[in-house]
Design a protein around this motif. Structure first.
Motif, PDB file in Angstrom:
ATOM      1  N   UNK A  51      43.072  58.815  -5.365  1.00 48.86           N
ATOM      2  CA  UNK A  51      44.421  59.364  -5.468  1.00 48.86           C
ATOM      3  C   UNK A  51      45.396  58.574  -4.595  1.00 48.86           C
ATOM      4  N   UNK A  52      44.911  58.122  -3.449  1.00 45.98           N
ATOM      5  CA  UNK A  52      45.761  57.323  -2.565  1.00 45.98           C
ATOM      6  C   UNK A  52      46.151  56.006  -3.239  1.00 45.98           C
ATOM      7  N   UNK A  53      45.206  55.371  -3.926  1.00 43.84           N
ATOM      8  CA  UNK A  53      45.507  54.137  -4.628  1.00 43.84           C
ATOM      9  C   UNK A  53      46.556  54.322  -5.708  1.00 43.84           C
ATOM     10  N   UNK A  54      46.453  55.424  -6.453  1.00 45.24           N
ATOM     11  CA  UNK A  54      47.468  55.715  -7.466  1.00 45.24           C
ATOM     12  C   UNK A  54      48.822  55.922  -6.809  1.00 45.24           C
ATOM     13  N   UNK A  55      48.814  56.627  -5.675  1.00 43.39           N
ATOM     14  CA  UNK A  55      50.079  56.888  -4.971  1.00 43.39           C
ATOM     15  C   UNK A  55      50.732  55.597  -4.500  1.00 43.39           C
TER      16      UNK A  55
ATOM     17  N   UNK B  89      52.638  54.302  -7.479  1.00 45.78           N
ATOM     18  CA  UNK B  89      53.797  55.109  -7.843  1.00 45.78           C
ATOM     19  C   UNK B  89      54.885  55.017  -6.773  1.00 45.78           C
ATOM     20  N   UNK B  90      54.489  55.011  -5.507  1.00 40.50           N
ATOM     21  CA  UNK B  90      55.481  54.910  -4.431  1.00 40.50           C
ATOM     22  C   UNK B  90      56.185  53.559  -4.456  1.00 40.50           C
TER      23      UNK B  90
ATOM     24  N   UNK C   9      60.115  57.674  -1.285  1.00 35.37           N
ATOM     25  CA  UNK C   9      58.670  57.456  -1.193  1.00 35.37           C
ATOM     26  C   UNK C   9      57.980  58.687  -0.607  1.00 35.37           C
ATOM     27  N   UNK C  10      58.562  59.267   0.439  1.00 34.86           N
ATOM     28  CA  UNK C  10      57.960  60.445   1.069  1.00 34.86           C
ATOM     29  C   UNK C  10      57.916  61.627   0.106  1.00 34.86           C
ATOM     30  N   UNK C  11      58.991  61.846  -0.628  1.00 30.08           N
ATOM     31  CA  UNK C  11      59.030  62.979  -1.552  1.00 30.08           C
ATOM     32  C   UNK C  11      58.067  62.781  -2.722  1.00 30.08           C
ATOM     33  N   UNK C  12      57.995  61.575  -3.253  1.00 28.44           N
ATOM     34  CA  UNK C  12      57.042  61.283  -4.325  1.00 28.44           C
ATOM     35  C   UNK C  12      55.612  61.488  -3.827  1.00 28.44           C
TER      36      UNK C  12
ATOM     37  N   UNK D 134      59.912  48.695   2.612  1.00 26.82           N
ATOM     38  CA  UNK D 134      59.883  50.159   2.581  1.00 26.82           C
ATOM     39  C   UNK D 134      58.481  50.638   2.216  1.00 26.82           C
ATOM     40  N   UNK D 135      57.917  50.048   1.183  1.00 28.39           N
ATOM     41  CA  UNK D 135      56.577  50.434   0.738  1.00 28.39           C
ATOM     42  C   UNK D 135      55.541  50.223   1.843  1.00 28.39           C
ATOM     43  N   UNK D 136      55.613  49.067   2.516  1.00 32.69           N
ATOM     44  CA  UNK D 136      54.651  48.753   3.571  1.00 32.69           C
ATOM     45  C   UNK D 136      54.811  49.668   4.782  1.00 32.69           C
ATOM     46  N   UNK D 137      56.060  49.831   5.235  1.00 33.97           N
ATOM     47  CA  UNK D 137      56.290  50.596   6.460  1.00 33.97           C
ATOM     48  C   UNK D 137      56.026  52.089   6.251  1.00 33.97           C
ATOM     49  N   UNK D 138      56.104  52.553   5.002  1.00 33.94           N
ATOM     50  CA  UNK D 138      55.840  53.966   4.724  1.00 33.94           C
ATOM     51  C   UNK D 138      54.352  54.264   4.545  1.00 33.94           C
ATOM     52  N   UNK D 139      53.465  53.304   4.803  1.00 34.03           N
ATOM     53  CA  UNK D 139      52.028  53.542   4.662  1.00 34.03           C
ATOM     54  C   UNK D 139      51.522  54.742   5.464  1.00 34.03           C
ATOM     55  N   UNK D 140      51.996  54.981   6.709  1.00 30.61           N
ATOM     56  CA  UNK D 140      51.506  56.168   7.413  1.00 30.61           C
ATOM     57  C   UNK D 140      51.813  57.475   6.688  1.00 30.61           C
TER      58      UNK D 140
END
Length: 269
Positions: free
Chosen positions: A5-9, A12-13, A48-51, A121-127
């Protein structure tokens, strides 16, 4: 970690961040200036957080906390930058960059500004993403990291909000035209807003780090943000732009470059 599920996210993110940046790009082309990408930066983190929150199943717990922290920070930053930039023309940074564009300026801006910032954005939002898919009970260590991380996040948001407010008031006074802002938080650090960002993203990482696997996957995020703020496009470029202004060398001599510290005495005593 729920790795599937994390990989799919992750995919999508990336699409969510890209969508925000493409909308900002369309607006920038229409207005013939691209400073709006800085507004899109905070908005893309919120998206990204909301998705991620929706795709991870919602509910309460670490995922909700990570979402709230990211959305509050991102939307506050986006709103502040939009307010600060109202009525102004192109940002000098982007004007200088696009003046060197080989060929079509808009396509160059898309590659070098919008797509690059979307990827960051995608990279920094990993946490936010990894922490939302971490599985496990909330034991004492998890709760302690959440408390410390939230406190660090709150410190960062306070530095950003107070520093931005103090700078706006300083600039609004005609008597300060041409002067260097060296009051309030700006007397303790030359970059209270960048220090605030630093605290925000290390705080978000600590909340996610309640899961060892999430911490291992996402530690690159606060490290990248720290590099951008201190050695990349943040502090380093801004100080290069400011050097040579009257009074700036003296300000540098007495004021910490990043971490807040009492101003140094420069009167020889």
């Amino acid at each position: 970690m729920n790795w599937g599920a994390f990989g799919v996210n992750l995919a999508v993110s990336a699409g969510a961040a890209l969508a925000v940046m493409l909308v900002a790009f369309a607006v920038g082309v229409r207005k013939r200036m691209h400073r709006g990408v800085d507004v899109a930066w905070g908005a893309a983190f919120a998206a990204v957080a909301l998705v991620t929150y929706g795709m991870s199943g919602g509910g309460v717990g670490r995922g909700l906390l990570l979402t709230v922290l990211t959305v509050v920070w991102g939307l506050r930053l986006a709103a502040h930058i939009a307010w600060r930039g109202r009525g102004h023309g192109e940002d000098p940074r982007y004007e200088r960059m696009l003046a060197r564009a080989p060929g079509n300026r808009s396509l160059y801006a898309l590659r070098k500004v919008y797509l690059l910032q979307g990827a960051l954005v995608w990279l920094i939002s990993l946490p936010v993403q990894a922490g939302s898919y971490a599985i496990g009970a909330a034991d004492g260590r998890v709760l302690a990291l959440a408390v410390v991380g939230t406190a660090l996040w709150a410190t960062g948001v306070a530095f950003e909000a107070v520093g931005d407010h103090q700078l706006a008031r300083f600039r609004a006074d005609p008597a300060n035209r041409g002067r260097i802002m060296d009051r309030g938080l700006w007397a303790w650090t030359r970059h209270p807003n960048y220090f605030g960002d630093f605290c925000v993203w290390w705080g978000i990482f600590l909340v996610a780090a309640g899961s060892t696997q999430a911490a291992a996957v996402s530690v690159v995020a606060p490290l990248m943000m720290s590099y951008l703020l201190i050695g990349g496009s943040g502090k380093r470029l801004l100080e290069r732009h400011m050097e040579g202004r009257p009074g700036y060398a003296e300000y540098v001599a007495r004021t910490s470059g990043f971490l807040p510290m009492p101003p140094a005495r420069t009167d020889g005593r």
